[in-house]
Design an enzyme around this catalytic site. Structure first.
Site, PDB file in Angstrom:
ATOM      1  N   GLU A 147       5.390  -0.462  -5.436  1.00 57.62           N
ATOM      2  CA  GLU A 147       3.958  -0.175  -5.519  1.00 57.62           C
ATOM      3  C   GLU A 147       3.688   1.189  -6.139  1.00 57.62           C
ATOM      4  O   GLU A 147       2.801   1.332  -6.988  1.00 57.62           O
ATOM      5  CB  GLU A 147       3.327  -0.272  -4.132  1.00 57.62           C
ATOM      6  CG  GLU A 147       3.258  -1.701  -3.596  1.00 57.62           C
ATOM      7  CD  GLU A 147       2.706  -1.802  -2.195  1.00 57.62           C
ATOM      8  OE1 GLU A 147       2.592  -2.935  -1.691  1.00 57.62           O
ATOM      9  OE2 GLU A 147       2.402  -0.745  -1.590  1.00 57.62           O
ATOM     10  N   HIS A 180      -4.537  -5.280  -2.658  1.00 56.18           N
ATOM     11  CA  HIS A 180      -4.131  -5.682  -1.307  1.00 56.18           C
ATOM     12  C   HIS A 180      -5.003  -6.794  -0.727  1.00 56.18           C
ATOM     13  O   HIS A 180      -4.703  -7.307   0.357  1.00 56.18           O
ATOM     14  CB  HIS A 180      -4.150  -4.472  -0.360  1.00 56.18           C
ATOM     15  CG  HIS A 180      -2.939  -3.603  -0.482  1.00 56.18           C
ATOM     16  ND1 HIS A 180      -2.749  -2.733  -1.539  1.00 56.18           N
ATOM     17  CD2 HIS A 180      -1.833  -3.478   0.304  1.00 56.18           C
ATOM     18  CE1 HIS A 180      -1.593  -2.109  -1.394  1.00 56.18           C
ATOM     19  NE2 HIS A 180      -1.019  -2.543  -0.295  1.00 56.18           N
TER      20      HIS A 180
END
Length: 286
Positions: A147, A180
């Site tokens: 990420e 997300h």
């Protein structure tokens, strides 16, 4: 003048568009396996497949940087350094952002120490079980690595190419937070009702966007991939601060913990710029 403004707008949109495609590519890489396999998110087989996706993105994401960045800048600085992958300032990037992030979580840490949970990390058997756990590997190694590499090391240089670094710091977290929202599908597939899934996912989006702002700031100020990566690992370990749990304590420690929470945040604010001074990292802030 109008032409220059039009060009700047087009370039800005191009940078945002490239980051949007990169974010979609990252999330899609996690779900490409669902075409054939139907196991839930926390199933060991799913975790292993997503490890493969994360590994592949380590090669795909830099392509977006290479395509987006001006060729003269690439030739002068180099792709790896643009993405914060450099040896110079590494020690500082490992130490100071970690100290800063621990100070921010002083309140939750105080609770863990008082309740005796913190000392589990020194238990050899517990550590061995953690290191062997796919969930632990995902949460504290693979996820932070992939990420931060995609959403900071690759996105921040792309955005900074078309806008000021300060604006890029504000824009970049939104890609991370919205990315997300894909957990919404996981929650629904696990039997969570729509209203609860949407509420939890929106809270998660807000929290990850706030962290993304902090992480992007660290990357821009230090010019190092290690800085946001270390902060990400610590934040994943600590989780979202349990404010409700502190306020509902009945053991006489509520006031103490509230003070530590506040003190941690105050000291974090005071040390944020000194501990991210670019000079400490052999870096030049724009």
């Amino acid at each position: 003048m109008t032409m220059n403004k039009d060009n700047m707008f087009i370039q800005c949109v191009s940078g945002i568009g490239a980051c949007f495609i990169l974010a979609v590519t990252y999330v899609s890489s996690l779900y490409v396996w669902t075409v054939r396999y139907r196991e839930p998110r926390d199933h060991p087989a799913t975790i292993r497949r997503r490890f493969i996706s994360a590994f592949c993105m380590l090669f795909v994401s830099p392509l977006f940087v290479w395509i987006s960045i001006n060729q003269d800048v690439l030739n002068k600085v180099g792709l790896l350094q643009i993405m914060g992958l450099r040896l110079s300032g590494s020690f500082s990037a490992l130490i100071f952002p970690a100290i800063l992030t621990v100070i921010l979580f002083a309140g939750p840490l105080a609770v863990l120490v008082y309740d005796g949970m913190f000392f589990l990390i020194f238990n050899k058997r517990y550590l061995t079980l953690c290191l062997r756990s796919l969930h632990w590997q995902r949460n504290y190694a693979v996820a932070p690595l992939s990420e931060e590499f995609t959403f900071r090391a690759c996105m921040m240089p792309i955005l900074s190419q078309f806008m000021s670094t300060k604006i890029a710091i504000l824009v970049c977290p939104w890609f991370f937070g919205v990315a997300h929202l894909h957990h919404l599908m996981d929650k629904i597939s696990n039997g969570c009702n729509m209203a609860e899934a949407v509420t939890v996912s929106c809270i998660q989006c807000g929290y990850t966007s706030l962290f993304g702002l902090y992480s992007a700031f660290l990357f821009a100020r230090t010019g190092h991939f290690l800085a946001p990566f270390i902060a990400h690992v610590i934040c994943n370990f600590m989780g979202f601060p349990d404010f409700v749990g502190v306020l509902s304590r009945k053991d006489g420690m509520k006031g103490v913990f509230i003070c530590v929470y506040i003190a941690g945040f105050v000291f974090w604010c005071m040390l944020l710029f000194p501990l991210t001074n670019p000079a400490l990292y052999d870096w030049q802030w724009d």
